[in-house]
Design an enzyme around this catalytic site. Structure first.
Site, PDB file in Angstrom:
ATOM      1  N   GLY A  34       5.405  94.489  31.166  1.00 46.27           N
ATOM      2  CA  GLY A  34       5.776  95.044  29.874  1.00 46.27           C
ATOM      3  C   GLY A  34       7.092  95.784  29.965  1.00 46.27           C
ATOM      4  N   CYS A  35       7.645  96.083  28.794  1.00 48.92           N
ATOM      5  CA  CYS A  35       8.975  96.712  28.759  1.00 48.92           C
ATOM      6  C   CYS A  35       8.910  98.136  29.313  1.00 48.92           C
ATOM      7  CB  CYS A  35       9.522  96.692  27.342  1.00 48.92           C
ATOM      8  SG  CYS A  35       8.384  97.283  26.069  1.00 48.92           S
ATOM      9  N   TYR A  36       7.981  98.943  28.832  1.00 48.33           N
ATOM     10  CA  TYR A  36       7.848 100.293  29.385  1.00 48.33           C
ATOM     11  C   TYR A  36       7.520 100.249  30.876  1.00 48.33           C
ATOM     12  CZ  TYR A  36       7.737 102.645  24.744  1.00 48.33           C
ATOM     13  OH  TYR A  36       8.040 103.165  23.503  1.00 48.33           O
ATOM     14  N   PRO A  37       6.509  99.445  31.281  1.00 45.18           N
ATOM     15  CA  PRO A  37       6.143  99.436  32.705  1.00 45.18           C
ATOM     16  C   PRO A  37       7.298  99.074  33.630  1.00 45.18           C
ATOM     17  CG  PRO A  37       4.365  98.486  31.419  1.00 45.18           C
ATOM     18  CD  PRO A  37       5.519  98.698  30.467  1.00 45.18           C
ATOM     19  N   GLU A  56      17.006 100.401  30.346  1.00 45.14           N
ATOM     20  CA  GLU A  56      16.981  98.940  30.374  1.00 45.14           C
ATOM     21  C   GLU A  56      17.012  98.479  28.920  1.00 45.14           C
ATOM     22  OE1 GLU A  56      13.009  98.011  31.936  1.00 45.14           O
ATOM     23  OE2 GLU A  56      12.244  98.016  29.892  1.00 45.14           O
TER      24      GLU A  56
END
Lengths: 350, 350, 350, 350
Positions: free
Chosen positions: B148-151, B316
């Site tokens: 995932g994006c946050y992870p 990111e």
């Protein structure tokens, strides 16, 4: 590999050249100059270039620049005038993104820019870098005067109509709006986030420096289309400041003198072979984010209620097709490369 | 030329795959699918792709997708689970950008996603697609579960500290903020411009679906570093919604258990050979626009007042390194291409 | 009608005072000063005030200011120090929005602000203008040191927990984010729209001038709650820059030492009678636009997974409750007016 | 105290009425209705109203509304038509912010709105609520048809020129741009932050519902000025979508038929006594943030190069002077209150 130098690479158009040329298959930036940032890494100034470019700024030295095949000027007006002659002498191609060589009439230039022109003898050899209009002349040019950001959008929007001779030249309106990067990377209260964001305004309604450039271009088109040596073009141009970073949107108004013309077909035919001009289907409305970071110019044409008024909607990225991308397009033409070399990436959306 | 299929190409991660693969030198998208937009041109949906892609959406048919070398799922959770097995059987590599195969513990997945898992038998063969952690396993994988994006941002920020075993695992904080494209291209009042712009808020402070994925990853790192088979990680994760389109910024807080560690050197050494992780000089603060549209992750590490608290700042682009770019990076590894093929373009700034 | 003077009315906090006082039923601005804009109409500088205020800037003359009942300083630090004594002598109340009198320890002030303090003898009589903490002292004060924008949000968020003595003082975290108006109306590249918009970053992670002010305030609370004369507070404070004009969001983290406390009830009870502090229902997430242009501070409190970590979410408008609105609230208290006089308007949403 | 009811108070114009009336000295909202949100607290829907309003939504019941002195309709078109008659019968004044009673020609209305008109018998008694044009008629009206947001800006911009009879009616252009709150609080992909922000586009270039309303108004002005019973007005109107929440900017173009007219003096004289129309000094350019949240309309007028073309720049807040503020201004006139009661607050800037 074409060696490229950039004079004045600290501003946004300089950074845009570096961004685009980083993925150009046949050109490489070898020299970047800045009077104020000598020795500094460009990646320190633009962290987006970390891991991409190791270049450091040098003083703008002619011997250094003469080692390049092409030199871009991404400087404020007045700078290129003082340096171009000595660079051209060394056999280097020059692509000037500034206003220094765009206007042929020197008193007009001096009046709008408030200073004497520094290299009037070079104006006759400068080629106006609008490929859609001047591709052949660009191919053999040594000095390119890249069009301004507003003038690119307005000229591309009116061009098919002007060539077809089907509009009243006495009443043209260009209602344009630009993102704030057009004001450059300069500290100013007027360009602060707190002043620009969540707001919108016109500026320079009584006269903007891009007006004489646009009028010169439209007049050329009219003369060329009409076969005469003279034409009178009356344009009202009102620029506006958008709370976005990149993008120009021009809404153009003209009155048809020939109501039988199929304006959609006219635009599609004119731009059928152009790699960077995209005529949208009838009924469309281009949005600036569809060209964000790309060299495309997208155009839609409307005739409200089928009347005499034609409305042309034009979008481009002011830093790309409106400046650095167009300069690279010219460079590609000069060096016989694929015209879209280094310019093939799609826009960033969303 | 690697033939690529994209299932669910109408959303933002699908569009991002199309944008990035348009300039990939060794891969080409040949199939895009959508249940709702069958027959429609993708360039009609995303005008940024006009002149770039002629593809039209097909129904998600396995025979069609089996003609590809690699298939990306850019779908909501639950969709890949039902289709992946039949595609893998045909010898096609699958890169799933959704949450379907990220979490190894099935009850945990089912609890957070509120539905039974549709393909539990595949989880053991799915490789978690974080190249900085799993490059070798990715190279030989058939099924990639993209993080995932946050992870991605949280794990890359904690990784050097976890591997060095120098922080208290019992008190980790991840204060993250994401641009609104993370919510997808779905009509919802909460994602309207008038609701999001000129504002900021936390959400899901009491629990977000990305929490178990992050905890699983951090626990793996701790186990691996500690040589034990168990580790307890206590993470507080609070996501926030930024009024920007792209970009994630994670501010991570941990307490050093070893005050002698040189955290700057630790990070620089860990990521020295990583093509997409950029450790900034000491004292820096990365900004999200320095990675906008690029696959870079930029990290800075601070120890305020030289104390025990270490603060890691990570940025990111949620659609690129946080989703589609990372998926392409995995594809490049699987097919033995240059890891940055198609991912070499700098960020768009400004 | 209370006559109000504003020193340094060209900046955003000055303009905010003018905006708010324009509808104050019992106060009227009679003098505005500026060294650089003498003679200029404020409505010329801030067109939002056309039709609202006819005032022109004067030089900051003490005789002129002495005709007022209250004088606000909306100046950079260092200015009030040189003028306050002579104004106080004339019996005028002074409300200083700058940092000049917030910190009691003079060496600390001098170290963070890099200059000698110009009026150390006045510090002991300055009252810290946080009504929720100091209402009685404010009522009888002659010199108010208005809290900084970040410190207001952080202190109001921690206050109930500090007073209850239920958290570990050794590990407090304030992860804050501010709109760009906090940087003032100064030309700077870092505050340009093209640099700030569509981006996000931390800054001053290794130390910010508001840190000692917050620590002083939290220490006072701890001392007061503990009944001792000393307390050690360890706070990590990381500010971030939001691409919005107005608004601060603080996400606070603390560890409960007493797990039986009902934090929701604690906050509701503490702020039940406060006119400008709004405790949201359990499970809520305040957003900055819900206080845009208003003097409200909205707070939500969470305990993720019911664990020991408490997360407090606080929003305020940095120009209103974080500066000018709070100053007017103090003025209302000093002059015995309704505390919300001139501050009753709801936030502007959307 | 005037008792006010609001039908359809869940949308942005309803919320704007609540925001403005919260500080109205002589009016109080007593009833708010919503079919979908019955029983819900308005402060739950709009957290900006927490601490301001305790109202809950009721079903739109005529008996309930009949207890009010004035009822606003903040509903989509078609709703007011079905309810107004029964409310008027009870002696209640009605102010309709929707399009239901703006257009006198019923077939025109039905053609643009695609449905039969539900109360054609009421149209003749509806008064068009533009105070600058119709103040006397408004004072004695029972049913006000509030102008649309675009029409307010365009009509106020052309009004002095129309009344002076000094422009060519056959070639009027209104190039307008609106913030996205004009699209209402409806979930739609086109109004998402990721679609609207950092972008700009025209829409409805071939025809927008506000066109017939504007043409009707301009024609009325021309007839009135000319003393004839007929006039032909030819207007090209192109609306654009701005990436801002509030604000309309109209750039108007006309051709002077009398070159001796002093347009600056003309505008200043026409609006000298208007409380909410502000004519800027010659050479100015109004920006939308100078009216954000206020009821002001600011206008500047230019004659580029002193030629025949006159350019009028107009800004207003589409939710305030373009909707709810104007409705309250009409209410004030009807009930004999100060025209700016509740509307005196300056714009929010920055």
């Amino acid at each position: 590999m074409i060696k490229v130098g950039i004079v004045g690479a600290t501003g946004y158009t300089g950074a845009e050249l570096l961004r685009l040329l980083a993925v150009h298959p046949e050109a490489q930036v070898t020299v970047i100059t800045s009077r104020s940032e000598e020795g500094r890494s460009v990646a320190d100034l633009y962290p987006s270039l970390r891991g991409i470019s190791d270049l450091r700024f040098s003083q703008p030295d002619v011997d250094l620049l003469a080692q390049c095949d092409a030199v871009f000027f991404a400087t404020p007006h007045g700078v290129a005038q003082g340096m171009v002659a000595s660079i051209l002498e060394r056999g280097v191609k020059v692509i000037d993104l500034s206003a220094d060589f765009r206007i042929r009439d020197i008193p007009t230039w001096e009046s709008w820019y408030g200073q004497p022109h520094g290299a009037p003898e070079l104006i006759s050899q400068a080629v106006y870098g609008l490929p859609e209009l001047n591709r052949e002349a660009i191919a053999s040019a040594s000095l390119i005067a890249c069009p301004g950001c507003y003038p690119t959008s307005v000229q591309l929007g009116f061009l098919p109509l002007m060539e077809a001779g089907c509009i009243d030249l006495n009443d043209l309106i260009a209602n344009s709006a630009s993102g704030v990067s057009g004001a450059g990377r300069q500290a100013s209260i007027g360009a602060l986030h707190a002043e620009v964001s969540d707001s919108f305004k016109a500026y320079a309604a009584s006269g903007h420096r891009h007006l004489p450039e646009i009028v010169q271009g439209l007049t050329d088109m009219a003369v060329s289309a009409g076969g005469s040596t003279d034409a009178s073009v009356n344009l009202t141009f009102v620029p506006h400041l958008l709370p976005i970073n990149r993008g120009i949107h021009s809404t153009l108004y003209a009155t048809l003198t020939d109501l039988t013309v199929d304006v959609q077909a006219l635009f599609e035919a004119r731009y059928a072979d152009e790699p960077f001009v995209d005529v949208l289907p009838a009924g469309s409305h281009p949005q600036t984010n569809s060209v964000r970071g790309s060299n495309f110019c997208r155009i839609a044409v409307h005739r409200p209620n089928g009347g005499a008024k034609v409305v042309v909607l034009v979008v481009e990225d002011n830093l790309t097709k409106g400046a650095s991308g167009q300069g690279i397009q010219c460079m590609n033409i000069i060096f016989g490369l694929a015209e879209n070399a280094g310019l093939a990436a799609p826009a960033l959306l969303p």
